[in-house]
Design a protein around this motif. Structure first.
Motif, PDB file in Angstrom:
ATOM      1  N   ALA A  40      42.328  34.481  48.214  1.00  0.00           N
ATOM      2  CA  ALA A  40      41.810  34.188  46.885  1.00  0.00           C
ATOM      3  C   ALA A  40      41.501  35.484  46.141  1.00  0.00           C
ATOM      4  N   ALA A  41      40.861  36.433  46.857  1.00  0.00           N
ATOM      5  CA  ALA A  41      40.529  37.708  46.219  1.00  0.00           C
ATOM      6  C   ALA A  41      41.805  38.477  45.867  1.00  0.00           C
ATOM      7  N   ALA A  42      42.830  38.368  46.737  1.00  0.00           N
ATOM      8  CA  ALA A  42      44.090  39.042  46.452  1.00  0.00           C
ATOM      9  C   ALA A  42      44.721  38.482  45.194  1.00  0.00           C
ATOM     10  N   CYS A  43      44.620  37.149  45.010  1.00  0.00           N
ATOM     11  CA  CYS A  43      45.114  36.508  43.789  1.00  0.00           C
ATOM     12  C   CYS A  43      44.469  37.128  42.559  1.00  0.00           C
ATOM     13  N   VAL A  44      43.141  37.287  42.636  1.00  0.00           N
ATOM     14  CA  VAL A  44      42.408  37.836  41.498  1.00  0.00           C
ATOM     15  C   VAL A  44      42.883  39.263  41.213  1.00  0.00           C
ATOM     16  N   LEU A  45      43.088  40.044  42.282  1.00  0.00           N
ATOM     17  CA  LEU A  45      43.519  41.434  42.113  1.00  0.00           C
ATOM     18  C   LEU A  45      44.883  41.494  41.431  1.00  0.00           C
ATOM     19  N   VAL A  46      45.812  40.658  41.901  1.00  0.00           N
ATOM     20  CA  VAL A  46      47.152  40.645  41.302  1.00  0.00           C
ATOM     21  C   VAL A  46      47.069  40.199  39.847  1.00  0.00           C
TER      22      VAL A  46
END
Lengths: 296, 299
Positions: free
Chosen positions: B264-270
């Motif tokens: 989920a955090a990776a989604c936000v970063l992308v």
């Protein structure tokens, strides 16, 4: 043309001045160790902890609860491994270090305060039919004298040895327990954190590794295809570590110099109190009562 | 190149020629398709695993239970602050250096050659080395402690080579005619620079900045020992703050059962990266500068 050249040479100076001012404001500020202690019976100040990446998530949760009770206190938790925690505490960069192992003889200048315990267990892929390994077999596998699962009663397949990197606390617990010299270990894969080792074993059918039992149990419950092997006939579980029956375990310690600040000692007392046992369990570790009951 | 003569192959060489052309075309398309497929795979994988966890409260709430519940509000704030420090130090410094390299120094002079050589070496230094340097210099020697300022300054050292090199190319690619025209109008060198050359180079400068934002946002190793691990809402630049990439690393590697939240955090970063990319393109369009850097014009 000459005059133009001069104006040209001048203009980066505002930029430089800006950067210098940024750096200098930093120099004159001493961020850690501000006021720390007891003001009007209320705790205030800031302490920094560094060290074991295994303990850091737990201490982060404990410090959040501590900060709620003492709004004027700030606790900063950093990571980097047990070795860094010990070095930083010695150098005074951190008031409290975190180490997921006992101190060695040359670290006797520091004081340990145990807050919890953690067992280290051997893991294999869940499809591996092996039931149990004797200590001799584990030693032979890790020193590459046994290279095939067939030789220890498993099915045909080369054993992939997953080992921890130098400085990892689980590595030291493992080597001490089996009395293996690290230079004789012939690993196929070297990993850092527990989750990394679990991911490696879960993705390699013929792998064997050793990780924190609490972490492994949590991942098994979440459906990760690994299995914990019993050791010396004792099942590897948080229950057997807690009862002291499981032989391969490690203490989770906070470390200070011999004269911690009053705020630091207060925080350590809080970490050892029963008030935080639910947090310790929720991070898959095992609380210890005030007297250490877990093998070193 | 526009006036290429088209020679029609009419004799026996025709079939081999066609096969060669087809193979070349096919491999080029395959390569391009593969690049897109890799990006698509990464994006789809991250979104499938992460998107279901994202909602408004995830974006603004505090981190609880070591990241397994709660949100990532303080972490997004720390990330933005680190980025702000990084850019406010590195952009002026690198544009100034690029101007010095292109406008002030003869590009073949000893100093310019040394500066470029240093930058190329700096660009090849692994980020963990920047992390150790930042920890030793900013955190300990300058006494900034584990703080957003230390992290931002470490990152700005890290992105300097990219920024300076892209800024240098941007300025160099401004057609020489612009300078000649400015000189013919009697403009001073600094006026030419600020009124003519820098605006003309702006799209390419912005591209370089976006590139370095990407590198800074992705950085984990350089930040874990400088800006640190504290997941509380930072109150000043002297507070330690965990960046998104460090948070993702911690969830994936340190926290049992943290995998889903890491996605989920990776989604936000992308998503942050895509938004920054798009906003820059839009801003440039509104400024009437177009989004394609000047082609050619390089020496």
């Amino acid at each position: 043309m000459n005059a133009d050249r001069k104006t040209m040479k001048l203009f980066p100076h505002p930029f430089l001045a800006f950067i210098l001012s940024l750096l200098l404001t930093g120099c004159f500020r001493n961020p850690s160790n501000e006021v720390s202690g007891n003001v009007d019976g209320k705790l205030s100040g800031k302490i920094t902890l560094t060290g074991s990446s295994t303990i850091a998530p737990l201490i982060t949760e404990i410090s959040r609860r501590f900060e709620e009770q003492h709004p004027a206190v700030r606790i900063d938790v950093q990571t980097g491994g047990s070795g860094k925690g010990i070095a930083d505490t010695r150098m005074g960069i951190a008031e409290i270090g975190m180490a997921s192992r006992s101190l060695k003889a040359d670290e006797a200048d520091l004081i340990t305060h145990q807050i919890a315990a953690d067992g280290v267990g051997l893991i294999v892929h869940s499809s591996n039919p092996i039931k149990d390994l004797t200590a001799e077999q584990v030693i032979s596998i890790y020193t590459n004298q046994i290279q095939n699962w067939k030789e220890v009663g498993g099915k045909e397949g080369d054993i992939t040895i997953v080992h921890k990197a130098e400085g990892r606390a689980t590595l030291e617990v493992f080597l001490n327990h089996f009395e293996i010299d690290n230079t004789t270990v012939k690993p196929d894969v070297i990993v850092g954190e527990n989750e990394h080792a679990i991911k490696t074993v879960a993705g390699t059918e013929n792998a064997i590794g050793y990780v924190s039992i609490g972490t492994a149990e949590a991942d098994i419950a979440a459906g990760v295809p690994i299995r914990l092997l019993p050791l010396g006939g004792v099942e590897a579980s948080t229950a057997t570590v807690s009862s002291g029956a499981f032989p391969m375990s490690r203490p989770l310690n906070l470390i200070t110099t011999d004269s911690p600040s009053s705020l630091a000692s207060e925080f350590i007392r809080y970490c050892q109190s029963p008030e935080v046992h639910d947090l310790i369990r929720s991070q898959y570790f095992i609380p210890v009562s005030s007297e250490p009951n877990v093998a070193q | 190149m526009s006036s290429t003569q088209s020679v029609k192959p009419t004799r026996s060489g025709q079939s081999t020629h066609t096969i060669r052309e087809l193979t070349a075309a096919f491999s080029i398309w395959l390569a391009a398709g593969l690049v897109m497929a890799i990006l698509a795979w990464i994006l789809i994988d991250i979104s499938i695993r992460g998107l279901s966890q994202i909602n408004l409260s995830f974006l603004i709430d505090d981190v609880t239970d070591a990241g397994r519940s709660g949100g990532i509000g303080p972490i997004i704030l720390s990330t933005i602050l680190i980025l702000f420090v990084t850019l406010s130090v590195s952009v002026p410094l690198s544009i100034a250096t690029a101007i010095a390299l292109t406008e002030q120094l003869n590009s073949e002079s000893l100093l310019a050659r040394y500066v470029r050589r240093c930058l190329d070496i700096l660009a090849g230094v692994p980020s963990i080395v920047f992390g150790l340097f930042g920890n030793a210099f900013f955190t300990i020697t300058l006494g900034l402690g584990y703080s957003i300022l230390s992290g931002g300054l470490t990152l700005s050292c890290m992105v300097l080579p990219i920024l300076i090199r892209t800024a240098e190319q941007a300025i160099n690619s401004v057609p020489l005619e612009h300078r000649h025209a400015a000189a013919a109008l009697g403009m001073s060198r600094s006026t030419t620079l600020f009124r003519v050359i820098l605006p003309a180079a702006a799209p390419a400068l912005a591209a370089g900045i976006v590139l370095s934002i990407g590198r800074a946002l992705a950085e984990t190793a350089a930040l874990i020992f400088t800006s640190g691990y504290v997941a509380r809402t930072p109150e000043s630049l002297f507070d330690s703050g965990r960046s998104l990439s460090v948070h993702i690393y911690d969830l994936a590697m340190n926290v049992p059962n943290g995998g889903a939240r890491a996605y989920a955090a990776a989604c936000v970063l992308v998503a942050m990266l895509l938004v920054i990319n798009e906003t820059t393109a839009l801003l440039l369009k509104f400024a009437g500068l177009g989004s394609t850097p000047h082609a050619g014009g390089c020496r």
